[in-house]
Every structure is written in C-alpha cells, then in structure tokens.
Design a protein around this motif. Structure first.
Motif, PDB file in Angstrom:
ATOM      1  N   GLY A  31     -50.935  11.647 -42.223  1.00 32.82           N
ATOM      2  CA  GLY A  31     -51.217  10.603 -41.240  1.00 32.82           C
ATOM      3  C   GLY A  31     -52.405   9.758 -41.643  1.00 32.82           C
ATOM      4  O   GLY A  31     -52.399   8.534 -41.478  1.00 32.82           O
ATOM      5  N   LEU A  32     -53.449  10.394 -42.178  1.00 31.26           N
ATOM      6  CA  LEU A  32     -54.607   9.647 -42.658  1.00 31.26           C
ATOM      7  C   LEU A  32     -54.228   8.738 -43.812  1.00 31.26           C
ATOM      8  O   LEU A  32     -54.662   7.573 -43.877  1.00 31.26           O
ATOM      9  N   CYS A  33     -53.422   9.243 -44.738  1.00 28.29           N
ATOM     10  CA  CYS A  33     -52.972   8.412 -45.861  1.00 28.29           C
ATOM     11  C   CYS A  33     -52.153   7.228 -45.372  1.00 28.29           C
ATOM     12  O   CYS A  33     -52.282   6.108 -45.885  1.00 28.29           O
ATOM     13  N   LYS A  34     -51.300   7.468 -44.375  1.00 21.50           N
ATOM     14  CA  LYS A  34     -50.503   6.372 -43.821  1.00 21.50           C
ATOM     15  C   LYS A  34     -51.400   5.287 -43.244  1.00 21.50           C
ATOM     16  O   LYS A  34     -51.206   4.088 -43.511  1.00 21.50           O
ATOM     17  N   ASN A  35     -52.405   5.665 -42.451  1.00 13.79           N
ATOM     18  CA  ASN A  35     -53.304   4.681 -41.850  1.00 13.79           C
ATOM     19  C   ASN A  35     -54.078   3.910 -42.906  1.00 13.79           C
ATOM     20  O   ASN A  35     -54.234   2.683 -42.810  1.00 13.79           O
ATOM     21  N   VAL A  36     -54.556   4.613 -43.938  1.00 13.90           N
ATOM     22  CA  VAL A  36     -55.328   3.955 -44.997  1.00 13.90           C
ATOM     23  C   VAL A  36     -54.456   2.988 -45.782  1.00 13.90           C
ATOM     24  O   VAL A  36     -54.839   1.832 -46.034  1.00 13.90           O
ATOM     25  N   LEU A  37     -53.265   3.428 -46.193  1.00 15.62           N
ATOM     26  CA  LEU A  37     -52.397   2.576 -47.008  1.00 15.62           C
ATOM     27  C   LEU A  37     -51.902   1.363 -46.222  1.00 15.62           C
ATOM     28  O   LEU A  37     -51.835   0.249 -46.765  1.00 15.62           O
ATOM     29  N   VAL A  38     -51.562   1.558 -44.967  1.00 17.58           N
ATOM     30  CA  VAL A  38     -51.101   0.426 -44.149  1.00 17.58           C
ATOM     31  C   VAL A  38     -52.213  -0.592 -43.964  1.00 17.58           C
ATOM     32  O   VAL A  38     -51.996  -1.802 -44.084  1.00 17.58           O
ATOM     33  N   THR A  39     -53.426  -0.125 -43.707  1.00 22.05           N
ATOM     34  CA  THR A  39     -54.557  -1.044 -43.520  1.00 22.05           C
ATOM     35  C   THR A  39     -54.894  -1.779 -44.809  1.00 22.05           C
ATOM     36  O   THR A  39     -55.077  -3.006 -44.813  1.00 22.05           O
ATOM     37  N   MET A  40     -54.961  -1.051 -45.925  1.00 24.15           N
ATOM     38  CA  MET A  40     -55.297  -1.691 -47.195  1.00 24.15           C
ATOM     39  C   MET A  40     -54.225  -2.669 -47.639  1.00 24.15           C
ATOM     40  O   MET A  40     -54.537  -3.761 -48.142  1.00 24.15           O
ATOM     41  N   SER A  41     -52.947  -2.316 -47.479  1.00 20.15           N
ATOM     42  CA  SER A  41     -51.874  -3.224 -47.874  1.00 20.15           C
ATOM     43  C   SER A  41     -51.868  -4.488 -47.020  1.00 20.15           C
ATOM     44  O   SER A  41     -51.623  -5.591 -47.532  1.00 20.15           O
ATOM     45  N   TYR A  42     -52.149  -4.347 -45.723  1.00 26.24           N
ATOM     46  CA  TYR A  42     -52.193  -5.530 -44.857  1.00 26.24           C
ATOM     47  C   TYR A  42     -53.314  -6.467 -45.279  1.00 26.24           C
ATOM     48  O   TYR A  42     -53.120  -7.690 -45.397  1.00 26.24           O
ATOM     49  N   ILE A  43     -54.498  -5.924 -45.525  1.00 26.03           N
ATOM     50  CA  ILE A  43     -55.630  -6.760 -45.928  1.00 26.03           C
ATOM     51  C   ILE A  43     -55.382  -7.387 -47.292  1.00 26.03           C
ATOM     52  O   ILE A  43     -55.652  -8.582 -47.505  1.00 26.03           O
ATOM     53  N   TYR A  44     -54.822  -6.615 -48.216  1.00 27.30           N
ATOM     54  CA  TYR A  44     -54.635  -7.134 -49.575  1.00 27.30           C
ATOM     55  C   TYR A  44     -53.602  -8.260 -49.616  1.00 27.30           C
ATOM     56  O   TYR A  44     -53.865  -9.343 -50.133  1.00 27.30           O
ATOM     57  N   PHE A  45     -52.411  -8.010 -49.068  1.00 27.53           N
ATOM     58  CA  PHE A  45     -51.332  -8.987 -49.185  1.00 27.53           C
ATOM     59  C   PHE A  45     -51.507 -10.199 -48.268  1.00 27.53           C
ATOM     60  O   PHE A  45     -50.950 -11.256 -48.546  1.00 27.53           O
ATOM     61  N   ASN A  46     -52.293 -10.073 -47.217  1.00 35.87           N
ATOM     62  CA  ASN A  46     -52.478 -11.200 -46.306  1.00 35.87           C
ATOM     63  C   ASN A  46     -53.734 -12.008 -46.586  1.00 35.87           C
ATOM     64  O   ASN A  46     -53.772 -13.191 -46.256  1.00 35.87           O
ATOM     65  N   TYR A  47     -54.748 -11.379 -47.178  1.00 34.04           N
ATOM     66  CA  TYR A  47     -56.022 -12.083 -47.345  1.00 34.04           C
ATOM     67  C   TYR A  47     -56.520 -12.074 -48.788  1.00 34.04           C
ATOM     68  O   TYR A  47     -56.916 -13.108 -49.319  1.00 34.04           O
ATOM     69  N   VAL A  48     -56.506 -10.923 -49.453  1.00 36.49           N
ATOM     70  CA  VAL A  48     -57.055 -10.844 -50.808  1.00 36.49           C
ATOM     71  C   VAL A  48     -56.227 -11.667 -51.787  1.00 36.49           C
ATOM     72  O   VAL A  48     -56.773 -12.327 -52.680  1.00 36.49           O
ATOM     73  N   THR A  49     -54.889 -11.666 -51.627  1.00 32.79           N
ATOM     74  CA  THR A  49     -54.030 -12.418 -52.550  1.00 32.79           C
ATOM     75  C   THR A  49     -54.225 -13.921 -52.452  1.00 32.79           C
ATOM     76  O   THR A  49     -53.751 -14.659 -53.317  1.00 32.79           O
ATOM     77  N   LYS A  50     -54.912 -14.386 -51.406  1.00 31.40           N
ATOM     78  CA  LYS A  50     -55.186 -15.821 -51.290  1.00 31.40           C
ATOM     79  C   LYS A  50     -56.440 -16.238 -52.045  1.00 31.40           C
ATOM     80  O   LYS A  50     -56.705 -17.435 -52.191  1.00 31.40           O
ATOM     81  N   LEU A  51     -57.218 -15.284 -52.505  1.00 33.11           N
ATOM     82  CA  LEU A  51     -58.392 -15.604 -53.308  1.00 33.11           C
ATOM     83  C   LEU A  51     -57.965 -16.032 -54.708  1.00 33.11           C
ATOM     84  O   LEU A  51     -56.899 -15.669 -55.194  1.00 33.11           O
ATOM     85  N   ARG A  52     -58.809 -16.783 -55.364  1.00 33.16           N
ATOM     86  CA  ARG A  52     -58.447 -17.375 -56.655  1.00 33.16           C
ATOM     87  C   ARG A  52     -58.081 -16.338 -57.714  1.00 33.16           C
ATOM     88  O   ARG A  52     -57.074 -16.493 -58.402  1.00 33.16           O
ATOM     89  N   PRO A  53     -58.833 -15.255 -57.900  1.00 32.99           N
ATOM     90  CA  PRO A  53     -58.448 -14.298 -58.962  1.00 32.99           C
ATOM     91  C   PRO A  53     -57.114 -13.595 -58.700  1.00 32.99           C
ATOM     92  O   PRO A  53     -56.488 -13.091 -59.637  1.00 32.99           O
ATOM     93  N   PHE A  54     -56.676 -13.555 -57.439  1.00 30.20           N
ATOM     94  CA  PHE A  54     -55.441 -12.839 -57.109  1.00 30.20           C
ATOM     95  C   PHE A  54     -54.318 -13.768 -56.675  1.00 30.20           C
ATOM     96  O   PHE A  54     -53.286 -13.313 -56.206  1.00 30.20           O
ATOM     97  N   SER A  55     -54.502 -15.077 -56.830  1.00 29.24           N
ATOM     98  CA  SER A  55     -53.538 -16.026 -56.292  1.00 29.24           C
ATOM     99  C   SER A  55     -52.404 -16.353 -57.259  1.00 29.24           C
ATOM    100  O   SER A  55     -51.441 -17.007 -56.871  1.00 29.24           O
ATOM    101  N   ALA A  56     -52.505 -15.955 -58.534  1.00 29.14           N
ATOM    102  CA  ALA A  56     -51.459 -16.246 -59.506  1.00 29.14           C
ATOM    103  C   ALA A  56     -50.202 -15.467 -59.161  1.00 29.14           C
ATOM    104  O   ALA A  56     -50.244 -14.252 -59.012  1.00 29.14           O
ATOM    105  N   PHE A  57     -49.064 -16.174 -59.072  1.00 30.13           N
ATOM    106  CA  PHE A  57     -47.792 -15.538 -58.722  1.00 30.13           C
ATOM    107  C   PHE A  57     -47.145 -15.013 -59.993  1.00 30.13           C
ATOM    108  O   PHE A  57     -47.018 -15.731 -60.989  1.00 30.13           O
ATOM    109  N   GLU A  58     -46.752 -13.729 -59.962  1.00 32.12           N
ATOM    110  CA  GLU A  58     -46.113 -13.164 -61.148  1.00 32.12           C
ATOM    111  C   GLU A  58     -45.066 -12.174 -60.714  1.00 32.12           C
ATOM    112  O   GLU A  58     -45.089 -11.639 -59.593  1.00 32.12           O
ATOM    113  N   THR A  59     -44.116 -11.953 -61.578  1.00 35.44           N
ATOM    114  CA  THR A  59     -43.037 -11.001 -61.289  1.00 35.44           C
ATOM    115  C   THR A  59     -42.954  -9.982 -62.411  1.00 35.44           C
ATOM    116  O   THR A  59     -43.405 -10.212 -63.537  1.00 35.44           O
ATOM    117  N   SER A  60     -42.349  -8.879 -62.082  1.00 39.32           N
ATOM    118  CA  SER A  60     -42.138  -7.826 -63.081  1.00 39.32           C
ATOM    119  C   SER A  60     -40.769  -8.002 -63.717  1.00 39.32           C
ATOM    120  O   SER A  60     -39.792  -8.332 -63.044  1.00 39.32           O
TER     121      SER A  60
END
Length: 346
Positions: free
Chosen positions: A315-344
């Motif tokens: 449960g703790l891992c779920k809360n941590v991963l959900v919070t970190m993924s929300y912050i990363y994909f909604n806010y951190v990816t908009k910063l310049r170093p993380f804004s480049a779009f790429e695919t695998s």
C-alpha cells in the motif's frame, strides 16, 4: 402496471435511503451497548435512550434534509442541471452518515478504555461489521448515482464508445459532403478545402502496442462480452480499496489501543470526501493525490516506523508510485530538460 422507470426510481431511492440510515443506527447501537457496559446493573435505560436518540436523529435528518432535497432534485430538473462538478446525495451521505459513524466508532473505543481502566484490557480486535457497513453504504450510493444514467434492460454501450462512434460518423459525413461538393463544383470545393497544417520536422510517430485479439464466434466471443454497467461496479470497489485497507488497519490492537486510531480515521474520512465530486471531474486526479495518496504516504510510513508492518508495504508503494507518477507526467515533463518527446523502438 408500473413502468420500468418508476420501478427503477423506487428501487434506487429505497437502496439509497437504506444506505443513508442503516450505518448510523448500527454504529449508535454499538455505542449504546458499550456505554451500557459502564453501568453496573441490569437496568437498560441508558441503552434505550441512546438508541432512541439515534432513531430520532435519522428520522430528523431524513425528514428535514434528505426527503426535501430529493424532491427538489426530482421536481426541479433545471436546478439539478446547474449543479456542476459535485453530487448533493453523496454530500449528505458523507456529512450526515459517515462523519457521525466514524465519530461514534472512535467513541466506542474510548468508552471501552474508560470502562476497563486501561487500553491493555480491550478486546483483541474491533468488530469489522460496523465500519465495513459504512463504507459499503457509501460505495452503494456511489454506484447508484453513476448507474442512474444507464438503462437496466437491454444492451448498452459506454458513453466513451458512443462519443467515438458519433465522432467517426461525423467525420465520414463531412468527407462525403466534400466529395459531393467536389463533383458538383470543383472550384467551390477547392475554396472550401481546409488548410492542412504542416507536420513539424521533429515529429515522431507513436508506436502502437501489441494488438488485442478479437473473437467473432464460439465460447471466446461469449467470454469477451463487456458492458459499462458491469464494469462500473468493479471500478467503484477498486477505487476505494485503498481507503478500505486503511480503515481495516484501525482494527489492529496496536492502533485502536493507542492514539493512532485518530489519524487513521481522520485521514480515511478525508479520502472519502472525493466521493462528493462527479466521476469525470477534471480535478478528481489532483484531489485523489492531495486527499488520499499523499496523506497516506506519511500515515503509512509513520505506522510502519512506530508499530511495524501492520499496514502492507504494498500500500505504501502504491501511494508513493501514484504520487510520483502524477507529479512527473503532469508537471516535470513540462520542464525544458524533460520536454523532448521520444518513443521506444520496442
């Protein structure tokens, strides 16, 4: 003979009223039994007095708040359409049923502590039925409010699929009209041709994932049937599984025999406030982080440090991963170093 809509309305209203009233009566009866245990004697005056007060409370809020609001929402449809982003029925359930139930559930433990003189003399676990009944009632009301817009008979496609179908039909119709117009008047069709935006040079096509199977006959086709009404029940229970697990932790002896019972119930109630908002409210994702996952991180981490792994580490891992993924994909990816779009490539 009553129509299907009338039967559906009556059944839904009876189920919602039962979910609104029964949890309070059960919790108050439990509190009355615990309080009666503090009195030495066979007289049950205090027990019946508390039970009578609970019945009077349920009858009062039902006649003064529940029924009038239900009648207004049913009769004044124009007022109901002005309510945007939140659900009045869930507000009444959370404020008038869940809050008193959680409060008296804590009071039961405090009464037992005062009776025994020490927390060590309490029972090994709290009864699970009252708290489970409160959460089940909330989930039932949530399901009913979501299910109102769907018919209970016949096949029904989810609104998401309907939107896709409508959009596709509109696009096909638009293309057909353009072809007809081009046959009638090429010059006018050329003039009406929309401007096509050039694709950027660094545009990268998103690779599709593995293809999903499709079954057209046999037993596999029967097993692959999906209906949004059935999935609604599954999503409603899964959405509140984290809160249910947290409330279950309150029944652990190390929690309800100590002061940890208060933060567990308080944060669990705060997480239930998300029920007030509509299922497709744009703020629901951020509110889920602020009201549930982020507080549960600190609460679970504190419980694990102080009392051990009485709450699952998963449960703790779920809360941590959900919070970190929300912050990363909604806010951190908009910063310049993380804004480049790429695919695998894989």
């Amino acid at each position: 003979m009553a129509s299907g809509k009338i039967i559906k309305l009556v059944v839904f209203e009876l189920l919602e009223f039962a979910a609104f009233s029964v949890p309070t009566l059960v919790i108050m009866e439990q509190f009355a039994s615990a309080y009666q245990g503090t009195k030495n004697g066979s007289e049950r005056t205090h027990y019946w007095l508390i039970v009578s007060c609970s019945i009077a409370y349920v009858a009062g809020v039902s006649l003064l708040i529940w029924v009038p609001l239900k009648v207004v929402l049913y009769k004044k449809r124009h007022l109901y359409k002005k309510i945007i982003g939140w659900r009045p029925v869930l507000v009444m359930c959370v404020v008038l049923t869940t809050l008193p139930s959680f409060s008296f559930s804590i009071a039961v433990t405090e009464v037992q502590k005062s009776t025994n003189g020490s927390a060590t003399l309490l029972s090994d676990s709290l009864p699970d039925l009252p708290v489970s009944l409160v959460l089940l009632s909330l989930i039932v009301v949530d399901i009913i409010e979501k299910l109102r817009i769907y018919p209970l008979r016949g096949s029904q496609v989810g609104y998401e699929n309907n939107d896709i179908c409508v959009t596709s039909l509109q696009q096909i119709k638009t293309v057909t009209e353009q072809v007809v117009r081009s046959d009638e008047n090429p010059a006018s069709a050329q003039a009406a041709k929309p401007n096509v935006m050039p694709q950027p040079r660094n545009h990268v096509t998103v690779l599709a994932g593995p293809m999903e199977p499709s079954f057209q006959s046999g037993i596999l086709r029967t097993m692959s049937q999906r209906d949004v009404r059935a999935e609604l029940f599954l999503r409603s229970f899964l959405m509140w599984s984290d809160t249910v697990e947290m409330v279950r932790v309150a029944g652990h002896p190390a929690v309800f025999k100590s002061g940890w019972l208060y933060p567990v119930y308080i944060f669990s109630f705060i997480s239930l406030l998300r029920m007030v908002f509509t299922p497709k409210n744009p703020l629901l994702s951020s509110l889920g982080i602020l009201m549930q996952d982020l507080p549960f991180i600190f609460l679970r981490l504190s419980l694990i440090i102080a009392l051990g792994t009485i709450t699952p580490v998963l449960g703790l891992c779920k809360n941590v991963l959900v919070t970190m993924s929300y912050i990363y994909f909604n806010y951190v990816t908009k910063l310049r170093p993380f804004s480049a779009f790429e695919t695998s490539p894989f």
